[in-house]
Design a protein around this motif. Structure first.
Motif, mmCIF file in Angstrom:
data_model
loop_
_atom_site.group_PDB
_atom_site.id
_atom_site.type_symbol
_atom_site.label_atom_id
_atom_site.label_comp_id
_atom_site.label_asym_id
_atom_site.label_seq_id
_atom_site.Cartn_x
_atom_site.Cartn_y
_atom_site.Cartn_z
ATOM 1 N N LYS A 17 0.827 -1.203 0.000
ATOM 2 C CA LYS A 17 0.000 0.000 0.000
ATOM 3 C C LYS A 17 0.872 1.268 0.000
ATOM 4 O O LYS A 17 2.106 1.201 0.179
ATOM 5 C CB LYS A 17 -0.962 -0.071 1.186
ATOM 6 N N ASN A 38 -1.348 0.286 7.657
ATOM 7 C CA ASN A 38 -0.818 -1.050 7.975
ATOM 8 C C ASN A 38 -0.115 -1.747 6.807
ATOM 9 O O ASN A 38 0.037 -2.969 6.786
ATOM 10 C CB ASN A 38 -1.915 -1.918 8.597
ATOM 11 N N ARG A 86 3.551 -6.273 9.741
ATOM 12 C CA ARG A 86 2.812 -5.185 10.403
ATOM 13 C C ARG A 86 3.350 -4.918 11.808
ATOM 14 O O ARG A 86 3.393 -3.775 12.247
ATOM 15 C CB ARG A 86 1.320 -5.497 10.415
ATOM 16 N N LEU A 143 -10.078 5.127 4.106
ATOM 17 C CA LEU A 143 -9.410 3.974 3.485
ATOM 18 C C LEU A 143 -9.257 4.192 1.978
ATOM 19 O O LEU A 143 -8.183 3.935 1.403
ATOM 20 C CB LEU A 143 -10.246 2.718 3.785
ATOM 21 N N TYR A 147 -12.626 -2.156 -2.131
ATOM 22 C CA TYR A 147 -13.043 -2.044 -0.727
ATOM 23 C C TYR A 147 -14.567 -1.971 -0.565
ATOM 24 O O TYR A 147 -15.056 -1.493 0.463
ATOM 25 C CB TYR A 147 -12.362 -0.835 -0.073
ATOM 26 N N VAL A 158 -3.704 0.879 12.428
ATOM 27 C CA VAL A 158 -4.507 0.084 11.497
ATOM 28 C C VAL A 158 -4.730 0.818 10.177
ATOM 29 O O VAL A 158 -4.820 0.199 9.117
ATOM 30 C CB VAL A 158 -5.851 -0.341 12.157
ATOM 31 N N ARG A 205 -1.111 -14.052 4.791
ATOM 32 C CA ARG A 205 -1.731 -13.279 5.883
ATOM 33 C C ARG A 205 -0.946 -13.454 7.182
ATOM 34 O O ARG A 205 -0.818 -12.529 7.982
ATOM 35 C CB ARG A 205 -3.210 -13.650 6.047
ATOM 36 N N THR A 227 -4.446 -7.383 11.320
ATOM 37 C CA THR A 227 -4.826 -6.100 10.706
ATOM 38 C C THR A 227 -4.352 -4.908 11.544
ATOM 39 O O THR A 227 -3.852 -3.924 11.002
ATOM 40 C CB THR A 227 -6.369 -6.049 10.558
ATOM 41 N N ARG A 228 -4.528 -5.020 12.874
ATOM 42 C CA ARG A 228 -4.057 -3.953 13.778
ATOM 43 C C ARG A 228 -2.606 -4.227 14.140
ATOM 44 O O ARG A 228 -2.312 -5.233 14.812
ATOM 45 C CB ARG A 228 -4.895 -3.920 15.061
ATOM 46 N N PHE A 267 -14.465 4.000 8.724
ATOM 47 C CA PHE A 267 -13.129 4.228 8.167
ATOM 48 C C PHE A 267 -13.089 4.154 6.642
ATOM 49 O O PHE A 267 -12.026 4.349 6.042
ATOM 50 C CB PHE A 267 -12.122 3.223 8.775
ATOM 51 N N THR A 314 0.058 -3.254 4.012
ATOM 52 C CA THR A 314 -0.199 -4.294 3.004
ATOM 53 C C THR A 314 -1.673 -4.698 2.978
ATOM 54 O O THR A 314 -2.404 -4.493 3.944
ATOM 55 C CB THR A 314 0.615 -5.576 3.307
ATOM 56 N N HIS A 315 -2.044 -5.308 1.875
ATOM 57 C CA HIS A 315 -3.327 -6.004 1.767
ATOM 58 C C HIS A 315 -3.034 -7.412 1.277
ATOM 59 O O HIS A 315 -2.160 -7.606 0.433
ATOM 60 C CB HIS A 315 -4.243 -5.305 0.743
ATOM 61 N N ALA A 316 -3.780 -8.382 1.780
ATOM 62 C CA ALA A 316 -3.692 -9.751 1.258
ATOM 63 C C ALA A 316 -5.079 -10.376 1.293
ATOM 64 O O ALA A 316 -5.816 -10.209 2.272
ATOM 65 C CB ALA A 316 -2.719 -10.571 2.100
ATOM 66 N N HIS A 375 -16.382 -2.774 2.652
ATOM 67 C CA HIS A 375 -16.265 -1.867 3.804
ATOM 68 C C HIS A 375 -17.115 -0.601 3.658
ATOM 69 O O HIS A 375 -17.105 0.246 4.549
ATOM 70 C CB HIS A 375 -14.798 -1.472 4.026
ATOM 71 N N TYR A 398 -6.646 6.802 1.433
ATOM 72 C CA TYR A 398 -5.324 6.208 1.697
ATOM 73 C C TYR A 398 -4.822 5.398 0.488
ATOM 74 O O TYR A 398 -3.719 5.625 -0.007
ATOM 75 C CB TYR A 398 -5.475 5.341 2.948
HETATM 76 P P1 ADP Z 1 -7.152 -6.843 6.340
HETATM 77 O O1 ADP Z 1 -6.500 -5.805 5.441
HETATM 78 O O2 ADP Z 1 -6.199 -7.327 7.396
HETATM 79 O O3 ADP Z 1 -7.830 -7.951 5.583
HETATM 80 P P2 ADP Z 1 -9.818 -5.674 6.828
HETATM 81 O O4 ADP Z 1 -10.317 -6.339 5.594
HETATM 82 O O5 ADP Z 1 -10.604 -5.834 8.093
HETATM 83 O O6 ADP Z 1 -8.308 -6.081 7.167
HETATM 84 O O7 ADP Z 1 -9.706 -4.104 6.567
HETATM 85 C C1 ADP Z 1 -9.197 -3.629 5.344
HETATM 86 C C2 ADP Z 1 -8.302 -2.462 5.611
HETATM 87 O O8 ADP Z 1 -9.065 -1.396 6.121
HETATM 88 C C3 ADP Z 1 -7.217 -2.704 6.678
HETATM 89 O O9 ADP Z 1 -6.066 -3.338 6.166
HETATM 90 C C4 ADP Z 1 -6.932 -1.291 7.128
HETATM 91 O O10 ADP Z 1 -6.045 -0.626 6.207
HETATM 92 C C5 ADP Z 1 -8.294 -0.635 7.027
HETATM 93 N N1 ADP Z 1 -8.996 -0.621 8.310
HETATM 94 C C6 ADP Z 1 -9.646 -1.649 8.903
HETATM 95 N N2 ADP Z 1 -10.178 -1.274 10.085
HETATM 96 C C7 ADP Z 1 -9.849 0.027 10.246
HETATM 97 C C8 ADP Z 1 -10.095 1.013 11.256
HETATM 98 N N3 ADP Z 1 -10.788 0.711 12.353
HETATM 99 N N4 ADP Z 1 -9.588 2.256 11.064
HETATM 100 C C9 ADP Z 1 -8.888 2.580 9.964
HETATM 101 N N5 ADP Z 1 -8.623 1.695 8.965
HETATM 102 C C10 ADP Z 1 -9.087 0.449 9.103
#
Ligand code: ADP
Length: 149
Positions: free
Chosen positions: A9, A112, A102, A61, A49, A109, A85, A91-92, A57, A114-116, A52, A64
């Protein structure tokens, strides 16, 4: 054999961590079969995304992921989805295990690195979203027999 989408990212690109992240995935034994460096547009960010949308967020996101270029890749290997992963960590970042990317390089968070992909279904969807079929290059690696039984 599994395939998974990995995004390095914008924060990781800006911080000069592309090599570090690729190093860890290569060293694990995973095989790179596709890669591109690109500026993510609004449409791609919103599709990637979509799950979400509506969360507090979400807007941040999308800002970002579109803020600066990303490195998008497809990695292949046995249990690639779980393995990647695990190498990324939780994730946090403050909940990520020591030794994970991470944990070792991030604090928040929302930054963080990367994404996977998180399942075979999302991996297939995400790979199709980010890459055309002809941009994937499966290849025979001389060390495959020493990494996969
Ligand atoms: P992951 O990337 O580990 O699969 P998620 O799918 O839950 O995690 O979330 C996607 C992305 O959204 C996270 O990697 C992070 O960048 C962002 N994110 C998740 N939760 C939050 C939050 N509470 N505040 C800000 N960004 C968040």
């Amino acid at each position: 054999m599994e395939r998974t989408l990995v995004l390095i990212k914008p924060d990781a690109v800006q911080r000069g961590l592309i090599g570090e992240i690729i190093l860890r995935l290569e060293r694990r034994g995973l095989k790179l079969i596709a890669a591109k460096f690109l500026q993510v547009n609004q449409e791609l960010a919103e599709t990637h995304y979509a799950v979400h949308k509506g969360k507090p967020f979400y807007e941040g996101l999308v800002r970002y992921i579109t803020s600066s270029p990303v490195m998008a890749m497809v990695w292949e290997g046995p249990n690639a989805i779980a393995a990647v992963r695990q190498t990324m960590g939780a994730t946090r970042p403050t909940e990520a295990a020591p030794g994970t990317i991470r944990h070792d390089f991030a604090l928040e968070v929302g930054r963080n690195l990367t994404h996977a992909s998180d399942s075979p279904e999302t991996a297939a969807q995400e790979i199709a979203l980010w890459f055309k079929p002809e941009e994937l290059y499966p290849w025979d690696r001389a060390t495959d027999a020493w990494i996969m039984g």
